[in-house]
Design an enzyme around this catalytic site. Structure first.
Site: not given
Ligand code: AMP
Length: 217
Positions: A14, A89, A128, A161, A172
């Site tokens: 994404k 999400r 990654r 990360r 996740r």
């Molecule tokens: P990402 O960078 O999109 O993979 O997000 C990393 C982490 O941030 C996720 O595993 C969640 O813990 C938190 N997070 C990001 N966006 C959301 C969302 N829309 N709802 C809930 N948690 C989020």
């Protein structure tokens, strides 16, 4: 106008596709994960609260996510379109987003779901590496930088990360299946959902996304 949501499990690509789409259409790329990581780096209260959940691979509570997402969407650069990456999400986030946009006479125009096989997701996430400075993404095997640990784009330091470890990645993906996948049904009903094969090379995935967006600029 393009008000687009990119859906897909962690590791679907994404972030990579979002960067390209946002450049092509000149719309801001909004990643809630990125906003949280910035808060964590800056040591804010939001960051402290979010970090607890992020480290375990769990979702940050909807109330907090909606607060930061809506604040970002109210900035002027979103008036002519936007791309959401990693938000919504949950179905609750999605319905709140619809209400928020509706109150401002806007709506989501495209929902793109990037679909990838589980084994490939695990390999992608664990390998990654991300630039601390410009957030460019690399992979230790399939897309290494020219100089190990250094970003090709800006010379920044690459890091892994803290939620890209095997144990957290597994969680996740489970969280994605139970809480985020139901969004597909939510958006299917609106007729705006398009599925894209994310197992392909990034260039091909991008071409297919552009084709799906069509002439709605
Ligand atoms: P990402 O960078 O999109 O993979 O997000 C990393 C982490 O941030 C996720 O595993 C969640 O813990 C938190 N997070 C990001 N966006 C959301 C969302 N829309 N709802 C809930 N948690 C989020």
């Amino acid at each position: 106008m393009i008000n687009l949501i990119l859906l897909g499990p962690p590791g679907a690509g994404k972030g990579t596709q979002a960067t390209r789409i946002s450049q092509k259409y000149g719309i801001p790329h909004i990643s809630t994960g990125e906003i949280f990581r910035r808060h964590i780096k800056e040591g804010t209260e939001f960051g402290k609260e979010a970090q607890e959940y992020m480290n375990k691979g769990e979702l940050v509570p909807d109330s907090l996510v909606l607060k930061i997402a809506e604040a970002r969407l109210m900035e002027d650069d979103c008036l002519e379109g936007f791309l959401l990456d990693g938000f919504p999400r949950t179905v609750n986030q999605a319905s709140n987003l619809d209400i928020f946009l509706d109150e401002r006479n806007h709506s989501i125009t495209h929902v793109i779901d990037i679909d990838v096989d589980k084994e490939l997701l695990m390999t992608r996430l664990i390998g990654r590496r991300v630039c601390r400075n410009c957030n460019a993404n690399y992979h230790v095997i399939t897309m290494p930088p020219e100089k190990e640990g250094i970003c090709d784009v800006c010379g920044g330091e690459l890091y892994q990360r803290s939620d890209d470890t095997a144990a957290t990645v597994e969680n996740r993906l489970e969280v994605y299946n139970s809480l985020t996948k139901p969004l597909l049904e939510y958006y299917e009903k609106s007729g705006k959902l398009v599925h894209i094969d994310g197992n392909l090379e990034p260039d091909d995935v991008f071409k297919n996304i552009i084709a799906a967006i069509g002439d709605s600029e």
